[in-house]
Design a protein around this motif. Sequence first.
Motif, mmCIF file in Angstrom:
data_model
loop_
_atom_site.group_PDB
_atom_site.id
_atom_site.type_symbol
_atom_site.label_atom_id
_atom_site.label_comp_id
_atom_site.label_asym_id
_atom_site.label_seq_id
_atom_site.Cartn_x
_atom_site.Cartn_y
_atom_site.Cartn_z
ATOM 1 N N THR A 409 31.365 41.044 32.856
ATOM 2 C CA THR A 409 31.174 40.230 34.069
ATOM 3 C C THR A 409 31.958 38.925 33.972
ATOM 4 O OG1 THR A 409 28.948 41.164 34.334
ATOM 5 C CG2 THR A 409 29.458 39.171 35.576
ATOM 6 N N VAL A 413 34.537 38.516 37.024
ATOM 7 C CA VAL A 413 34.005 37.744 38.160
ATOM 8 C C VAL A 413 34.401 36.285 37.999
ATOM 9 C CG1 VAL A 413 31.936 37.073 39.423
ATOM 10 C CG2 VAL A 413 32.072 39.347 38.374
ATOM 11 N N PHE A 418 31.383 33.705 42.488
ATOM 12 C CA PHE A 418 29.965 33.414 42.272
ATOM 13 C C PHE A 418 29.489 32.346 43.254
ATOM 14 C CE2 PHE A 418 26.722 32.130 38.741
ATOM 15 C CZ PHE A 418 25.703 32.697 39.480
ATOM 16 N N SER A 421 28.877 33.727 46.677
ATOM 17 C CA SER A 421 27.642 34.495 46.816
ATOM 18 C C SER A 421 26.421 33.588 46.928
ATOM 19 C CB SER A 421 27.483 35.453 45.631
ATOM 20 O OG SER A 421 27.300 34.744 44.421
ATOM 21 N N VAL A 441 27.671 32.815 34.904
ATOM 22 C CA VAL A 441 28.397 33.758 35.753
ATOM 23 C C VAL A 441 28.030 35.199 35.408
ATOM 24 C CG1 VAL A 441 30.469 34.007 34.318
ATOM 25 C CG2 VAL A 441 30.651 34.194 36.819
ATOM 26 N N SER A 444 25.654 36.726 37.854
ATOM 27 C CA SER A 444 26.059 36.770 39.255
ATOM 28 C C SER A 444 25.700 38.121 39.871
ATOM 29 C CB SER A 444 27.565 36.545 39.370
ATOM 30 O OG SER A 444 28.273 37.602 38.748
#
Length: 479
Positions: A409, A413, A418, A421, A441, A444
């Motif tokens: 992740t 990401v 993040f 979102s 993170v 996330s």
Amino acid sequence: MFTTTANANPSYYRQVQLPAGSLHVYASDALFGALDYKVFDMANNNLQIPGNVYMSYTPDVHVGVGTCIGTTAVWNARDGYVSPSIVGSDIGCGMRVHATNLGGEELRDVRVRRRLVKAIEAYLPMEEHARGHFSDIRLEHVIRKGLHGLPKKYVPDSYSPRKATSLTHVECAKFGFDEEHLDRFADTVWHRSHRQLGTLGGGNHFAEIQEIRIDEASRGVAEAWGLYDGQVVVMIHSGSRAWGGAVNQHCSSELAKTMRARGLGTADPKLVFAPLDSEAGQAYTHLLYSALNYAVANRHLIAYAVREAFRDVFGPKAELRTLYDLMHNYAWEEEHDGNAYFVHRKGATRALPAHHPDNPEPYRETGHPALIPGSMGTSSYLMVGAEGGKPNYYSICHGAGRIRSRSATKRLVTVDEFKASLRVGTDSEIVVNQRSLESIVDESPQAYKDVDHIIESVVGAGLARVVAKCKPLATVKGA
């Protein structure tokens, strides 16, 4: 490697025939098709434990250590087996929800949400309390008596029996066990466990402020629970911290010795188990219950800290009533159709329907709340069990379920994704206590399955139904 058969609703259930036995999988076509082959390898190893009566996966299933998270596994209580691997290292990890007397409109201003998060941080350490904090709590009382071992000042509603929910609206307030087994632990374990009592811990543990929307088809149940549209609730996820870790480490070692002595084992050396009636099996079972006592008290004290923060921000009018507290990492004895079974749930939630005799008295007529968190930044759910859950020993999911590791992740990401979102910088921002989102993170939403798809599978399989959807407003995470 395996064959599958489906029941009357093939879209959400399959019976998978593995070399060692049958695995029941509750998941949509899409979720089932996306499962890693390793989950079936793990199931086959688990099914090699002698005398297994039943084993299933929930739709949020994913690979764990020795056993997948999302597993229900059952043995006869009389001559069965117990496995720390099918409980998990965080014994008693579970969920707690408190219903407030506040509406979402009182937290619309992002500045209010930030004040609230800051106030919670002041009362709720993530890892350990400062020396002297909770010095009036005797850890041995909590370990032995669960919620009943807490001083009265930490259970304020016990003074008003008509309003009290702290000791009644829980899956279990006190687990009995043979206390002689407590002598196995050094003073350092007791000291560290006391320092961690009433703390979140890291990983996917959290305290989250949410606003609920009632599912119209379940409005009668919601009203019986005292819930209404726009109500603010507090959802808490934590477990048994250092105490459960010590129990798992010590007992896994002892059970491994029993396995070697009896010639037991599978292809996975991390899968540990032993007969329930063995000395090591008995010791683990008793200490498991001590960790369940710690876990339920730990979540209660986290809620107590959050309550104090709410009163700092909103004044003494703010109330936090216990809706329910339950576990999703545990094993214990249950009766099904007049037979006694020892049921393991690792990352699985018990969801009983209305009128089931194991419901706590306040929820006998409706069924108890089943508390299902989403991933960070997505919705969570309050559900209630259905009669269709009986073949699965009334087990449902425990959350969204990871689809990639923490390290993966972090590689895949970005912090900007993040932030998007969490709607950072907007009036609807989900306020988070972390100063740097980069540090979390790996929690996330992109690290998890879509919780809406998980819930669809649970409802589609007839295991439970939705009572309310919970939209996150602010989240307090551990480091």
